[in-house]
Design a protein around this motif. Structure first.
Motif, mmCIF file in Angstrom:
data_model
loop_
_atom_site.group_PDB
_atom_site.id
_atom_site.type_symbol
_atom_site.label_atom_id
_atom_site.label_comp_id
_atom_site.label_asym_id
_atom_site.label_seq_id
_atom_site.Cartn_x
_atom_site.Cartn_y
_atom_site.Cartn_z
ATOM 1 N N THR A 229 0.828 -1.205 0.000
ATOM 2 C CA THR A 229 0.000 0.000 0.000
ATOM 3 C C THR A 229 0.865 1.259 0.000
ATOM 4 O O THR A 229 0.596 2.222 -0.724
ATOM 5 C CB THR A 229 -0.923 0.002 1.222
ATOM 6 N N ARG A 233 1.051 4.153 -2.996
ATOM 7 C CA ARG A 233 0.800 5.566 -2.773
ATOM 8 C C ARG A 233 1.983 6.417 -3.227
ATOM 9 O O ARG A 233 1.823 7.444 -3.901
ATOM 10 C CB ARG A 233 0.510 5.795 -1.278
ATOM 11 N N ASN A 237 1.932 9.086 -6.335
ATOM 12 C CA ASN A 237 2.189 10.506 -6.098
ATOM 13 C C ASN A 237 3.381 11.018 -6.897
ATOM 14 O O ASN A 237 3.349 12.118 -7.451
ATOM 15 C CB ASN A 237 2.421 10.751 -4.600
ATOM 16 N N THR A 249 -1.562 20.926 -3.817
ATOM 17 C CA THR A 249 -2.124 19.933 -2.887
ATOM 18 C C THR A 249 -1.041 19.173 -2.131
ATOM 19 O O THR A 249 -1.265 18.050 -1.675
ATOM 20 C CB THR A 249 -2.995 18.935 -3.664
ATOM 21 N N TYR A 252 -2.150 18.015 1.330
ATOM 22 C CA TYR A 252 -3.122 16.917 1.235
ATOM 23 C C TYR A 252 -2.422 15.595 0.951
ATOM 24 O O TYR A 252 -2.714 14.571 1.580
ATOM 25 C CB TYR A 252 -4.133 17.238 0.140
ATOM 26 N N GLU A 253 -1.489 15.603 -0.004
ATOM 27 C CA GLU A 253 -0.789 14.373 -0.350
ATOM 28 C C GLU A 253 0.147 13.935 0.770
ATOM 29 O O GLU A 253 0.326 12.734 1.004
ATOM 30 C CB GLU A 253 -0.007 14.547 -1.658
ATOM 31 N N SER A 254 0.760 14.885 1.445
ATOM 32 C CA SER A 254 1.605 14.530 2.591
ATOM 33 C C SER A 254 0.782 13.832 3.667
ATOM 34 O O SER A 254 1.238 12.874 4.302
ATOM 35 C CB SER A 254 2.269 15.784 3.174
ATOM 36 N N GLU A 255 -0.446 14.306 3.857
ATOM 37 C CA GLU A 255 -1.323 13.677 4.846
ATOM 38 C C GLU A 255 -1.702 12.262 4.423
ATOM 39 O O GLU A 255 -1.751 11.346 5.245
ATOM 40 C CB GLU A 255 -2.578 14.532 5.026
ATOM 41 N N ARG A 256 -1.943 12.071 3.114
ATOM 42 C CA ARG A 256 -2.293 10.728 2.638
ATOM 43 C C ARG A 256 -1.110 9.765 2.785
ATOM 44 O O ARG A 256 -1.287 8.598 3.167
ATOM 45 C CB ARG A 256 -2.741 10.793 1.181
ATOM 46 N N ASP A 258 1.208 10.133 4.989
ATOM 47 C CA ASP A 258 1.317 9.936 6.435
ATOM 48 C C ASP A 258 0.349 8.859 6.914
ATOM 49 O O ASP A 258 0.686 8.031 7.783
ATOM 50 C CB ASP A 258 1.041 11.260 7.151
ATOM 51 N N ASP A 259 -0.845 8.829 6.348
ATOM 52 C CA ASP A 259 -1.851 7.825 6.749
ATOM 53 C C ASP A 259 -1.397 6.409 6.407
ATOM 54 O O ASP A 259 -1.431 5.514 7.257
ATOM 55 C CB ASP A 259 -3.191 8.115 6.065
ATOM 56 N N VAL A 260 -0.970 6.195 5.151
ATOM 57 C CA VAL A 260 -0.575 4.833 4.764
ATOM 58 C C VAL A 260 0.725 4.430 5.439
ATOM 59 O O VAL A 260 0.913 3.262 5.805
ATOM 60 C CB VAL A 260 -0.449 4.695 3.232
#
Length: 643
Positions: A229, A233, A237, A249, A252-256, A258-260
């Motif tokens: 995963t 990502r 990106n 963005t 926003y992408e840094s947060e995504r 960070d989530d994965v």
């Protein structure tokens, strides 16, 4: 065993579930052809470890026979007549044997490492190439469900993990196995009573290790899923970095990411917590054997009599051998946990690899398939119906029926989502029709070999892809033996030669990742040159001039007119001016043919094609309200499908 419901998010869950005993398969399929280097490694490992046992044994013998004179000097398998009687000579003999053990041990250690490394590296190469070969032959349906990063994780991380186990893990299995069995045998030979005490923790260690395996296996599977995963990502990106920057963005992408990455951290930390609890506990259990052995043996030597129910004598030399070997015994027992840990990681990776290898090719190959033979180049679509998803009630294309005579040009037009590109993908047999048939000169595509089919078709798509390499390498891709003059002629036909000549290194200029150093129009012209060089019998142009300006389009269109003059051609174009001279124009809407004819005939009909022509001519105010409403409905359906 813990619940592993999180595997629902694993893109390879189905493949992993269908894989039976992947490690046995790994050794059976890939290990058997490489038995020689592994056998050499095993023999060298055994000999090296047996030699490692000699120095402590010789030290114990020297203490009892040379320094303390408590027993006679004798060696296994060596006649007493060969042993010198002088203690000084015995001392030097011991030193010579110890030195020889270290010297020959070093040689065998080198041979062992060579054997296991050669074994692991060859298997790694074979597994990676076979996995890639299997992957690239799968139907496009498979790739629609997988991200590039997930597939890269299998080809890179999982294959490398197998190599680490086959090299380090398998090497350690034999190395530590010899140590444990050898040490255990020596201890039992010297004093079986004290040996039993020293080996008491072994059953507890075995039980503890078994529980570790049960706990860690699903956790490592979760880690492998999380790695895929994260890779997906990051790959997605980085591939879209220009869009990210232009859309502002980055947060926003840094947060995504960070989530994965956080999900991977949680999965990996869960496995780490289990592992870091296991190994200290394993060392503690193994250490108990050392402490108890030291106490019992120490009292035995110190008091001169056997403690408790034990009987017999224990010399100082034998006690030293026990202490040295028991200390060595602790390390191998703890290392077995590391090996099992490595094995579980490799097992999880092998499941994904072989699950991918076992993925069935959804394009069946007829056992009696024959090479495609082009005579006239006539292409027939016989009542063709196809849908990407079997669960979708409405197919993508329905009852498509037309014939293109050899050398003619057929254009496919229609609104976005009408099924134009799908119709041509079926011709390339990227997918198989659900109903009906497609024939070339009377030969059903399902009854000819795929390589021969695609060899006769040149494809220029709207999503132009260039490989990392030079301009020349991209033009000759698929026609690798083309000479320089043919390459230049193909570039001229695609109106690409002039801009190539102005590049820093001409045809040797590097185009960058995905051709990033070139403009969209330049990339598209190189793609056209690639198709021209292939000199196919059938040419497919799917929005081939979508990324060029009007002037360049005119020049390319002039070249394409010459190129298509004597070959069957299919063309898709939103700019209807580029296909108005086609022999036949087929108009699609909702996956069905709603009109067909020449440009003049379709304009005279005053239906969908005429309205689309009016849109491009700027005659918006003259369009009927019904057409505008239908366009709005089509747009809404397209957006819903994208969601």
């Amino acid at each position: 065993m813990e619940d592993i419901a999180w595997d629902d998010d694993d893109p390879f869950e189905k493949q992993r579930a269908n894989t039976d005993d992947p490690m046995r398969r790994l050794f059976g399929v890939y290990g058997r052809p490489n038995l020689l280097p592994m056998s050499i490694g095993i023999v060298a490992s055994v000999l090296a470890r047996l030699l490692d046992l000699l120095p402590p044994i010789m030290l114990g013998l020297a203490i009892d026979a040379v320094f303390r004179d408590e027993q006679s000097f004798s060696l296994w398998l060596v006649p007493d007549a060969w042993i010198p009687a002088d203690p000084a000579m015995q001392f030097w003999l011991v030193i010579g044997i110890i030195a020889g053990a270290f010297a020959f041990g070093a040689i065998f250690h080198w041979v062992r490492n060579w054997g296991f490394n050669a074994f692991a590296q060859r298997i790694q190469h074979d597994v990676r190439t076979d996995t890639y070969d299997t992957m690239q032959r799968l139907n496009m349906d498979f790739f629609a469900d997988k991200q590039t990063g997930e597939l890269m994780s299998v080809l890179s991380n999982d294959v490398n993990r197998l190599e680490r186990f086959l090299n380090d893990g398998l090497n350690s299995v034999f190395r530590l196995g010899v140590m444990v069995l050898g040490i255990g045998g020596v201890l039992l030979y010297y004093n079986w009573q004290l040996a039993i005490i020293a080996l008491l923790p072994v059953p507890l260690i075995a039980l503890f290790t078994y529980r570790f395996i049960e706990t860690i296996q699903p956790k490592y599977a979760r880690v492998r899923s999380a790695v895929g995963t994260v890779n997906s990502r990051l790959e997605n990106n980085l591939g879209g970095i220009q869009v990210i920057k232009s859309s502002n963005t980055e947060p926003y992408e840094s947060e995504r990411v960070d989530d994965v990455s956080g999900e991977y951290l949680d999965a990996n930390w869960d496995a780490i917590e289990t592992r870091i609890k296991f190994f200290p506990a394993l060392r503690l259990l193994a250490g108990i054997g050392f402490v108890v052995t030291f106490i019992v043996g120490g009292l035995w030597v110190f008091t001169g009599s056997a403690p408790g129910p034990l009987t017999g004598e224990l010399t100082v030399g034998t006690f030293v051998v026990f202490i040295l070997f028991t200390q060595r015994f602790i390390w191998p027992m703890a290392q077995f946990g590391q090996i099992i840990n490595m094995y579980q990681r490799a097992h999880a990776s092998a499941e994904r690899i072989f699950g991918l290898m076992d993925e069935p090719d959804r394009l069946p190959v007829a056992p009696d398939a024959t090479p495609l033979e082009i005579r006239e180049g006539t292409v027939e679509y016989d009542d063709v119906t196809f849908g990407y998803d079997e669960d979708t009630a409405e197919p993508t294309v329905q009852n498509v029926d037309f014939t293109v005579d050899g050398g003619d040009t057929l254009a496919l037009v229609g609104p976005t989502g009408a099924g134009k590109s799908t119709v041509l993908k079926l011709l390339l047999r990227l997918y198989d029709v659900d109903e009906g048939a497609i024939r070339i000169d009377g030969q059903d595509l399902r009854e000819v070999t795929l390589p021969s089919l695609r060899r006769h078709i040149g494809y220029v798509g709207q999503d132009t892809f260039l490989f990392y390499g030079t301009v020349r390498e991209n033009i000759t891709y698929g026609t690798f033996d083309a000479d320089e003059s043919a390459i230049v002629e193909a570039a001229k036909a695609a109106e690409a030669h002039e801009f190539i000549a102005n590049l820093p290194d001409g045809y040797g200029t590097m185009v960058g990742e995905r051709g990033v150093k070139l403009s969209g129009g330049q990339r598209q012209r190189l793609s056209i040159a690639r198709a021209v060089l292939k000199d196919p019998s059938i040419l497919v142009l799917d929005e081939a001039t979508s990324d060029v300006d009007t002037e360049t389009e005119m020049l390319i269109q002039r070249s394409l007119d010459r190129l298509t003059a004597d070959r069957t051609t299919f063309a898709i174009a939103h700019r209807l001016s580029t296909i108005k001279d086609a022999d036949t124009i087929v108009v699609l809407e909702g996956g069905r043919i709603v009109e067909r004819g020449t440009h003049e005939e379709l304009l005279a009909n005053g239906d969908l094609y005429a309205h689309l022509w009016g849109v491009q001519a700027g005659e918006i105010d003259e369009l009927p309200e019904e057409f505008i409403e239908r366009a709005a409905e089509r747009q809404a359906r397209t957006e819903a499908d994208d969601d």
